[in-house]
Design a protein around this motif. Structure first.
Motif, PDB file in Angstrom:
ATOM      1  N   ASN A   1       0.932  -1.105   0.109  1.00  0.00           N
ATOM      2  CA  ASN A   1      -0.141   0.122   0.126  1.00  0.00           C
ATOM      3  C   ASN A   1       0.735   1.145  -0.137  1.00  0.00           C
ATOM      4  O   ASN A   1       0.499   2.138  -0.668  1.00  0.00           O
ATOM      5  N   ALA A   2       2.033   1.159   0.779  1.00  0.00           N
ATOM      6  CA  ALA A   2       2.725   2.419   1.007  1.00  0.00           C
ATOM      7  C   ALA A   2       3.425   2.461  -0.404  1.00  0.00           C
ATOM      8  O   ALA A   2       3.645   3.907  -0.884  1.00  0.00           O
ATOM      9  N   LYS A   3       3.969   1.305  -0.897  1.00  0.00           N
ATOM     10  CA  LYS A   3       4.557   1.646  -2.214  1.00  0.00           C
ATOM     11  C   LYS A   3       3.842   2.201  -3.243  1.00  0.00           C
ATOM     12  O   LYS A   3       4.152   2.832  -4.153  1.00  0.00           O
ATOM     13  N   ALA A   4       2.389   1.788  -3.416  1.00  0.00           N
ATOM     14  CA  ALA A   4       1.411   2.046  -4.307  1.00  0.00           C
ATOM     15  C   ALA A   4       1.194   3.697  -4.195  1.00  0.00           C
ATOM     16  O   ALA A   4       0.986   4.107  -5.142  1.00  0.00           O
ATOM     17  N   LYS A   5       1.341   4.193  -2.953  1.00  0.00           N
ATOM     18  CA  LYS A   5       0.914   5.529  -2.728  1.00  0.00           C
ATOM     19  C   LYS A   5       2.291   6.442  -2.965  1.00  0.00           C
ATOM     20  O   LYS A   5       2.349   7.619  -3.056  1.00  0.00           O
ATOM     21  N   GLY A   6       3.529   5.757  -3.422  1.00  0.00           N
ATOM     22  CA  GLY A   6       4.768   6.327  -3.829  1.00  0.00           C
ATOM     23  C   GLY A   6       5.727   6.765  -3.056  1.00  0.00           C
ATOM     24  O   GLY A   6       6.636   7.477  -2.903  1.00  0.00           O
ATOM     25  N   ALA A   7       5.421   5.819  -1.578  1.00  0.00           N
ATOM     26  CA  ALA A   7       6.433   6.045  -0.780  1.00  0.00           C
ATOM     27  C   ALA A   7       7.675   5.445  -1.125  1.00  0.00           C
ATOM     28  O   ALA A   7       7.632   4.461  -1.599  1.00  0.00           O
TER      29      ALA A   7
END
Length: 71
Positions: free
Chosen positions: A39-45
């Motif tokens: 989820n964090a990776k999908a949000k660009g983190a």
């Protein structure tokens, strides 16, 4: 912390059930962590350790002056 007598059939069953619940809990935690990272990776983190920055010009200057990687 509980004393389970594993020499009896009931104790062996309790030990098996307890270990199965512990394994289930660990698997659920692992799934939640992976989902959170996705989820964090999908949000660009940005994940992981930041890459060390270096000055390329400084590196070239040091190499020309005779400084080696080991010191």
């Amino acid at each position: 912390m509980e004393n389970i007598d594993t020499s009896s059939p009931m104790g062996k069953a309790m030990f098996t059930i307890t270990s199965a619940i512990a394994e289930l809990e660990a698997d659920l935690i692992r799934e939640r962590v992976k989902a959170g990272l996705a989820n964090a990776k999908a949000k660009g983190a940005k994940l992981g350790r930041p890459s060390p920055g270096f000055d390329e010009d400084e590196l070239i200057r040091l190499r020309k002056s005779g400084v080696t990687i080991r010191g």
